[in-house]
Enzyme design. Structure first.
Site, PDB file in Angstrom:
ATOM      1  N   CYS A  89     -11.941   0.472   2.017  1.00 22.21           N
ATOM      2  CA  CYS A  89     -12.930   1.304   1.372  1.00 22.21           C
ATOM      3  C   CYS A  89     -13.940   1.894   2.294  1.00 22.21           C
ATOM      4  CB  CYS A  89     -13.806   0.437   0.285  1.00 22.21           C
ATOM      5  SG  CYS A  89     -14.577   1.373  -1.086  1.00 22.21           S
ATOM      6  N   HIS A 193      -9.305  -0.387  -3.236  1.00 22.76           N
ATOM      7  CA  HIS A 193      -9.168  -2.050  -2.792  1.00 22.76           C
ATOM      8  C   HIS A 193      -7.857  -2.748  -2.943  1.00 22.76           C
ATOM      9  CE1 HIS A 193     -13.884  -2.309  -2.405  1.00 22.76           C
ATOM     10  NE2 HIS A 193     -13.868  -1.399  -3.144  1.00 22.76           N
ATOM     11  N   GLU A 195      -7.263  -5.613  -2.446  1.00 23.16           N
ATOM     12  CA  GLU A 195      -7.574  -6.962  -2.927  1.00 23.16           C
ATOM     13  C   GLU A 195      -7.871  -7.036  -4.544  1.00 23.16           C
ATOM     14  OE1 GLU A 195     -11.887  -5.469  -1.945  1.00 23.16           O
ATOM     15  OE2 GLU A 195      -9.556  -5.204  -1.401  1.00 23.16           O
TER      16      GLU A 195
END
Length: 213
Positions: A89, A193, A195
């Site tokens: 990001c 993202h 994650e």
């Protein structure tokens, strides 16, 4: 066992990233020692580096600069030792020459280009928030094994506009196409993202852990 430095500089969701990286290492059976750190000595000697980023470009750059020796340690590892690096990001956006969020702020200059506001349109909401398709532009180890309809999770209002579009590995669209993943040499960045991107994100992180550029 490979050492992974997940940079904790007060501007990233490091605990979510740490959990996802640990799970990616487990499922891919990679022996990885993960350390949350802003210690230049640890970072300069790491085998892999991940730089997350949440918030404004200028704030994240200031947070890097406030940690003495942090940028120099990353550059030692990446540019002199050829260590694989992942920016997430705003961590990806910082790779640019400069960003235009709340004024002009210097980036790292590792991948030439600028970070600019997303273009508004009547049917487009900004910030761009939610799931979106990844359109692969060319093959890359970090993106191996993804389906044609792979989706990732985005939260952003600014995009990386590179000077050389060949650095774009994956694009997405929110009113118009934009760079979703970029790479140069041993550096890789994702606007989304991983994650937060469930199975797709874990696959990308596992690929990064085995990437040998």
């Amino acid at each position: 066992m490979a050492s992974l430095a997940l940079i904790d500089y007060g501007s990233g969701n490091v605990h979510s990233a740490a959990r996802a990286l640990s799970e990616a290492a487990r499922t891919s059976e990679r022996a990885v020692s993960l350390t949350l750190t802003a210690d230049p000595d640890v970072i300069a000697k790491a085998d892999r580096i991940v730089l997350p980023g949440v918030g404004h470009f200028g704030d994240c750059r200031r947070a890097v600069d406030e940690r003495t020796g942090l940028l120099e340690a990353m550059e030692e590892a990446v540019h002199r030792r050829g260590v694989p690096f992942l920016g997430i990001c705003v961590g990806m956006q910082l790779l640019a020459d400069f960003g235009l969020e709340d004024g002009e702020h210097r980036g790292f200059g590792w991948i030439h280009g600028q970070v600019e506001p997303m273009r508004a349109a009547p049917s487009v909401r900004i910030p761009h928030m939610g799931w979106n398709t990844l359109e692969l532009q060319r093959p890359h180890t970090v993106m191996d094994g993804l389906s044609r309809d792979a989706h990732a999770y985005f939260v952003h209002s600014f995009v990386f506009s590179p000077e050389d579009e060949s650095v774009i590995i994956a694009a997405s669209e929110h009113g118009y196409p934009f760079a979703a993943a970029i790479t140069k040499d041993t550096v890789f960045g994702t606007q989304f993202h991983p994650e937060k991107s469930q199975a797709v994100g874990l696959k990308i992180l596992a690929n990064f852990l085995s990437w040998a550029p």
